[in-house]
Design a protein around this motif. Structure first.
Motif, PDB file in Angstrom:
ATOM      1  N   GLY A  64      27.148 -22.610 -22.412  1.00 37.99           N
ATOM      2  CA  GLY A  64      27.196 -22.616 -23.862  1.00 37.99           C
ATOM      3  C   GLY A  64      27.954 -23.801 -24.406  1.00 37.99           C
ATOM      4  N   ASN A  65      29.023 -24.180 -23.713  1.00 40.56           N
ATOM      5  CA  ASN A  65      29.797 -25.343 -24.156  1.00 40.56           C
ATOM      6  C   ASN A  65      29.025 -26.646 -23.960  1.00 40.56           C
ATOM      7  OD1 ASN A  65      31.915 -23.707 -24.914  1.00 40.56           O
ATOM      8  ND2 ASN A  65      32.975 -23.883 -22.954  1.00 40.56           N
ATOM      9  N   TYR A  66      28.307 -26.755 -22.845  1.00 39.03           N
ATOM     10  CA  TYR A  66      27.450 -27.926 -22.652  1.00 39.03           C
ATOM     11  C   TYR A  66      26.366 -27.994 -23.735  1.00 39.03           C
ATOM     12  CZ  TYR A  66      28.974 -29.111 -17.829  1.00 39.03           C
ATOM     13  OH  TYR A  66      29.669 -29.504 -16.711  1.00 39.03           O
ATOM     14  N   SER A  67      25.882 -26.834 -24.153  1.00 40.15           N
ATOM     15  CA  SER A  67      24.704 -26.800 -25.021  1.00 40.15           C
ATOM     16  C   SER A  67      24.943 -27.423 -26.386  1.00 40.15           C
ATOM     17  CB  SER A  67      24.220 -25.359 -25.196  1.00 40.15           C
ATOM     18  OG  SER A  67      25.084 -24.611 -26.039  1.00 40.15           O
ATOM     19  N   PHE A  68      26.203 -27.542 -26.819  1.00 36.55           N
ATOM     20  CA  PHE A  68      26.465 -28.207 -28.097  1.00 36.55           C
ATOM     21  C   PHE A  68      25.920 -29.631 -28.094  1.00 36.55           C
ATOM     22  CE2 PHE A  68      29.873 -24.964 -28.495  1.00 36.55           C
ATOM     23  CZ  PHE A  68      29.544 -24.472 -29.746  1.00 36.55           C
ATOM     24  N   ALA A  69      25.912 -30.274 -26.941  1.00 36.74           N
ATOM     25  CA  ALA A  69      25.456 -31.664 -26.857  1.00 36.74           C
ATOM     26  C   ALA A  69      23.958 -31.796 -27.082  1.00 36.74           C
ATOM     27  CB  ALA A  69      25.842 -32.262 -25.510  1.00 36.74           C
ATOM     28  N   LEU A  70      23.221 -30.688 -27.028  1.00 42.24           N
ATOM     29  CA  LEU A  70      21.787 -30.730 -27.263  1.00 42.24           C
ATOM     30  C   LEU A  70      21.428 -30.733 -28.745  1.00 42.24           C
ATOM     31  CD1 LEU A  70      20.702 -28.067 -24.615  1.00 42.24           C
ATOM     32  CD2 LEU A  70      20.433 -30.542 -24.417  1.00 42.24           C
ATOM     33  N   LYS A  71      22.399 -30.525 -29.595  1.00 42.50           N
ATOM     34  CA  LYS A  71      22.125 -30.429 -31.019  1.00 42.50           C
ATOM     35  C   LYS A  71      21.921 -31.810 -31.637  1.00 42.50           C
ATOM     36  CE  LYS A  71      24.554 -27.411 -33.355  1.00 42.50           C
ATOM     37  NZ  LYS A  71      25.718 -26.679 -33.908  1.00 42.50           N
ATOM     38  N   GLN A  72      20.957 -31.891 -32.541  1.00 47.43           N
ATOM     39  CA  GLN A  72      20.708 -33.153 -33.233  1.00 47.43           C
ATOM     40  C   GLN A  72      21.968 -33.677 -33.906  1.00 47.43           C
ATOM     41  OE1 GLN A  72      17.411 -33.099 -36.029  1.00 47.43           O
ATOM     42  NE2 GLN A  72      18.472 -34.521 -37.383  1.00 47.43           N
ATOM     43  N   GLN A  73      22.745 -32.775 -34.501  1.00 47.87           N
ATOM     44  CA  GLN A  73      23.951 -33.186 -35.223  1.00 47.87           C
ATOM     45  C   GLN A  73      24.960 -33.880 -34.314  1.00 47.87           C
ATOM     46  OE1 GLN A  73      22.448 -30.216 -35.309  1.00 47.87           O
ATOM     47  NE2 GLN A  73      22.936 -29.050 -37.156  1.00 47.87           N
ATOM     48  N   PHE A  74      24.843 -33.631 -33.012  1.00 48.67           N
ATOM     49  CA  PHE A  74      25.752 -34.282 -32.064  1.00 48.67           C
ATOM     50  C   PHE A  74      25.091 -35.493 -31.415  1.00 48.67           C
ATOM     51  CE2 PHE A  74      27.210 -34.965 -27.720  1.00 48.67           C
ATOM     52  CZ  PHE A  74      28.546 -35.187 -27.927  1.00 48.67           C
ATOM     53  N   ILE A  75      24.020 -35.276 -30.685  1.00 46.64           N
ATOM     54  CA  ILE A  75      23.516 -36.324 -29.794  1.00 46.64           C
ATOM     55  C   ILE A  75      22.957 -37.511 -30.569  1.00 46.64           C
ATOM     56  CG2 ILE A  75      21.166 -35.396 -29.513  1.00 46.64           C
ATOM     57  CD1 ILE A  75      23.414 -36.786 -26.692  1.00 46.64           C
ATOM     58  N   ARG A  76      22.257 -37.265 -31.652  1.00 52.95           N
ATOM     59  CA  ARG A  76      21.703 -38.360 -32.452  1.00 52.95           C
ATOM     60  C   ARG A  76      22.838 -39.174 -33.080  1.00 52.95           C
ATOM     61  NH1 ARG A  76      19.491 -39.219 -37.778  1.00 52.95           N
ATOM     62  NH2 ARG A  76      17.420 -40.189 -37.728  1.00 52.95           N
ATOM     63  N   ASN A  77      23.811 -38.488 -33.639  1.00 54.48           N
ATOM     64  CA  ASN A  77      24.938 -39.193 -34.249  1.00 54.48           C
ATOM     65  C   ASN A  77      25.776 -39.934 -33.221  1.00 54.48           C
ATOM     66  OD1 ASN A  77      24.302 -38.359 -36.855  1.00 54.48           O
ATOM     67  ND2 ASN A  77      25.474 -36.470 -36.672  1.00 54.48           N
ATOM     68  N   LEU A  78      25.928 -39.347 -32.036  1.00 59.91           N
ATOM     69  CA  LEU A  78      26.712 -39.996 -30.986  1.00 59.91           C
ATOM     70  C   LEU A  78      26.191 -41.399 -30.716  1.00 59.91           C
ATOM     71  CD1 LEU A  78      28.826 -39.903 -28.651  1.00 59.91           C
ATOM     72  CD2 LEU A  78      26.998 -38.956 -27.215  1.00 59.91           C
ATOM     73  N   TYR A  79      24.879 -41.537 -30.585  1.00 64.22           N
ATOM     74  CA  TYR A  79      24.310 -42.836 -30.247  1.00 64.22           C
ATOM     75  C   TYR A  79      24.181 -43.753 -31.467  1.00 64.22           C
ATOM     76  CZ  TYR A  79      23.622 -41.757 -25.405  1.00 64.22           C
ATOM     77  OH  TYR A  79      23.868 -41.478 -24.088  1.00 64.22           O
ATOM     78  N   TYR A  80      23.763 -43.237 -32.583  1.00 63.20           N
ATOM     79  CA  TYR A  80      23.601 -44.100 -33.749  1.00 63.20           C
ATOM     80  C   TYR A  80      24.940 -44.597 -34.281  1.00 63.20           C
ATOM     81  CZ  TYR A  80      18.671 -42.688 -34.196  1.00 63.20           C
ATOM     82  OH  TYR A  80      17.331 -42.478 -33.991  1.00 63.20           O
ATOM     83  N   MET A  81      25.914 -43.709 -34.377  1.00 60.49           N
ATOM     84  CA  MET A  81      27.207 -44.119 -34.945  1.00 60.49           C
ATOM     85  C   MET A  81      27.929 -45.112 -34.051  1.00 60.49           C
ATOM     86  SD  MET A  81      28.456 -40.464 -36.495  1.00 60.49           S
ATOM     87  CE  MET A  81      30.038 -41.065 -37.120  1.00 60.49           C
ATOM     88  N   ASN A  82      27.700 -45.046 -32.745  1.00 57.38           N
ATOM     89  CA  ASN A  82      28.351 -45.973 -31.829  1.00 57.38           C
ATOM     90  C   ASN A  82      27.588 -47.283 -31.659  1.00 57.38           C
ATOM     91  OD1 ASN A  82      30.867 -44.834 -30.584  1.00 57.38           O
ATOM     92  ND2 ASN A  82      29.506 -43.116 -30.185  1.00 57.38           N
ATOM     93  N   GLU A  83      26.271 -47.263 -31.811  1.00 59.22           N
ATOM     94  CA  GLU A  83      25.477 -48.467 -31.554  1.00 59.22           C
ATOM     95  C   GLU A  83      25.178 -49.280 -32.812  1.00 59.22           C
ATOM     96  OE1 GLU A  83      23.671 -51.417 -29.535  1.00 59.22           O
ATOM     97  OE2 GLU A  83      24.546 -49.669 -28.556  1.00 59.22           O
ATOM     98  N   LEU A  84      24.905 -48.617 -33.916  1.00 59.85           N
ATOM     99  CA  LEU A  84      24.388 -49.332 -35.081  1.00 59.85           C
ATOM    100  C   LEU A  84      25.371 -50.301 -35.718  1.00 59.85           C
ATOM    101  CD1 LEU A  84      22.053 -46.775 -36.862  1.00 59.85           C
ATOM    102  CD2 LEU A  84      21.654 -48.266 -34.926  1.00 59.85           C
ATOM    103  N   PRO A  85      26.677 -50.133 -35.576  1.00 60.02           N
ATOM    104  CA  PRO A  85      27.570 -51.169 -36.117  1.00 60.02           C
ATOM    105  C   PRO A  85      27.572 -52.468 -35.313  1.00 60.02           C
ATOM    106  CG  PRO A  85      28.694 -49.039 -35.974  1.00 60.02           C
ATOM    107  CD  PRO A  85      27.435 -48.933 -35.181  1.00 60.02           C
TER     108      PRO A  85
END
Length: 485
Positions: free
Chosen positions: A49-70
């Motif tokens: 269940g704790n791993y599963s949070f990373a499958l959420k769009q609110q997490f995984i999409r933001n993780l990559y966009y917020m770190n890469e797009l700047p």
């Protein structure tokens, strides 16, 4: 931070059914806490269940966009109502949706382990120790994501980690707590302590979709590098490389690296496993990078392509594709921006929106060690690791670096950083690689970024907007949180 805890994890209830675990024998939704933590089966479900949070769009999409797009690898081809626009343009808002979402999701990830960890007693069994270690790792990883996004780099010139604000370090479950921000030094010390503890508890028998001893070591190599503790970064990179568990993918597999299931990829150290049932479609990471089943509005920048095109044989061309008008050699454009699609987050299982993003892979660990060695003046060792990565990408022997011939690079560190840009492009490293090394980011290519100097945008590492703003929703609910100005 009270808001964060209003939607807290219920043991097992948020397990999303990934193929990483088989839990068909026992439904867990109705178990009491003590039942969950008293059996390996129950604890496995809760940890899933704790791993599963990373499958959420609110997490995984933001993780990559917020770190890469700047950074300077990506060009946004027009305006958008998506909050990624503010990460890309450095026009951060106090109520920015992606900042709010990832702040909440990271503290949800932290809250889950914080409920489990105290209930898993030491020396019960190797299985219990492993699961406790996995939860401690997840807590450390979530804290690292937050400090990277919402606090200044540890090694930034003028920053005193002992006084500079980090993020709230939350190591116990207390839904009524309203924590203040720890210092940068305290934040990183807590992350290191958790990673060391998790490595001590875990074994090496799990696949790359779980945490393991080597996963913790690999993340330690990154964390120590970010802290400027280069000897330690080398020590933990050595542990991973010498473990024998991983190897750089061969040429054929490398070209299709990001379409391969992570368990079947010997270079992947830790990945977020997506099964078909978890496909996020237009909410996936790849949706903005190509138009096949997505929006196709984020492109590889011309600046990045100039570096990549130094060697046409470079296998990293496999991850990008220039789009041409049908039957011609004319490049398609959007708002004057050449369409160069990116495929690092597409085509797993022949589905355009599917990928299992690699959070840590062996190439990064080699480059962590290379950068640390370069900073210690161990140039031969640094270039050996850079050349290992370049050779795997089919760069010819004549283009490999030697201490007597840096192929036009000013320093060995410059050679390392360019290789990091080439190898880790779109994976969320580039802006931080520049700013933590006190380097300026310059965008000299088409795209919807505000120009600050003639026909280019220049971001100094001292610019306060290199980090995101603490969400105002959280500050309202927790007056102990000091904002990023």
């Amino acid at each position: 931070m009270k808001k964060i805890y209003l939607h807290l994890f219920s043991f097992g209830a948020l397990f999303l059914g990934t193929t990483a675990c088989s839990l068909n024998e026992l439904p867990t939704d109705g178990l009491q806490d003590n039942q969950v933590t008293s059996t390996v089966q129950g604890l496995t479900a809760a940890t899933a269940g704790n791993y599963s949070f990373a499958l959420k769009q609110q997490f995984i999409r933001n993780l990559y966009y917020m770190n890469e797009l700047p950074g300077d690898n990506v060009s946004l081809s027009g305006t958008t109502t998506d909050a990624l626009f503010y990460s890309y343009t450095y026009g951060h808002l106090p109520n920015q949706l992606n900042s709010y979402e990832i702040w909440q999701e990271c503290y949800r990830i932290i809250a889950g382990p914080n409920r489990l960890i105290p209930k898993i007693y030491k020396n019960t069994s190797e299985e219990f120790s492993q699961l406790k270690g996995e939860n401690i790792f997840l807590r450390a990883w979530a804290h690292l994501i937050l400090v990277d996004l919402f606090a200044k780099p540890y090694t930034l010139q003028g920053v005193n980690p002992a006084t500079e604000l980090g993020i709230p370090v939350v190591l116990a479950y207390n839904p009524d707590e309203k924590p203040s921000r720890n210092t940068l030094q305290e934040t990183y010390s807590a992350i290191v302590a958790d990673l060391l503890k998790s490595a001590d508890l875990m074994g090496s028998d799990k696949s790359s979709v779980y945490a393991s001893k080597e996963v913790a070591w690999a993340l330690l190599s990154r964390v120590y590098l970010y802290m400027g503790q280069n000897d330690k970064a080398i020590e933990y990179a050595d542990k991973v490389i010498n473990s024998g568990r991983y190897e750089l993918a061969n040429a054929d597999n490398y070209k299709k690296y990001f379409t391969i299931q992570p368990e079947n990829n010997p270079e992947t150290i830790f990945a977020i496993k997506f099964a078909q049932k978890n496909d996020l479609g237009y909410g996936s990471i790849g949706s903005m990078y190509n138009a096949d089943g997505g929006y196709g509005e984020l492109y590889a920048s011309i600046q990045y392509m100039k570096i990549l095109n130094k060697h046409p044989e470079d296998l990293r061309h496999s991850f990008v594709a220039v789009q041409y008008k049908a039957g011609t050699t004319d490049t398609l454009k959007r708002n004057g921006d050449p369409k160069i699609f990116v495929f690092k987050f597409s085509n797993q299982g022949a589905t355009s929106s599917m990928s299992s993003p690699a959070i840590i892979r062996l190439a990064e660990v080699y480059l962590n060690r290379a950068e640390a060695n370069a900073k210690l003046g161990k140039n031969t060792e640094a270039l050996a690791d850079v050349n290992a990565v370049r050779s795997r990408a089919a760069i010819p022997a004549t283009a490999l670096y030697t201490t007597g011939d840096l192929k036009g690079q000013p320093t060995v560190l410059d050679a390392v950083l360019e290789e990091r840009q080439l190898e880790l492009a779109f994976e969320g490293f580039r802006p931080r690689d520049l700013f933590r090394n006190n380097r300026t980011l310059t965008r000299e290519y088409p795209g919807f970024h505000p120009l600050t100097d003639g026909n280019k945008q220049i971001i100094q590492p001292t610019n306060p907007r290199i980090i995101h703003l603490i969400p105002e929703q959280e500050i309202i609910l927790n007056p102990n949180l000091k904002p990023n100005l």
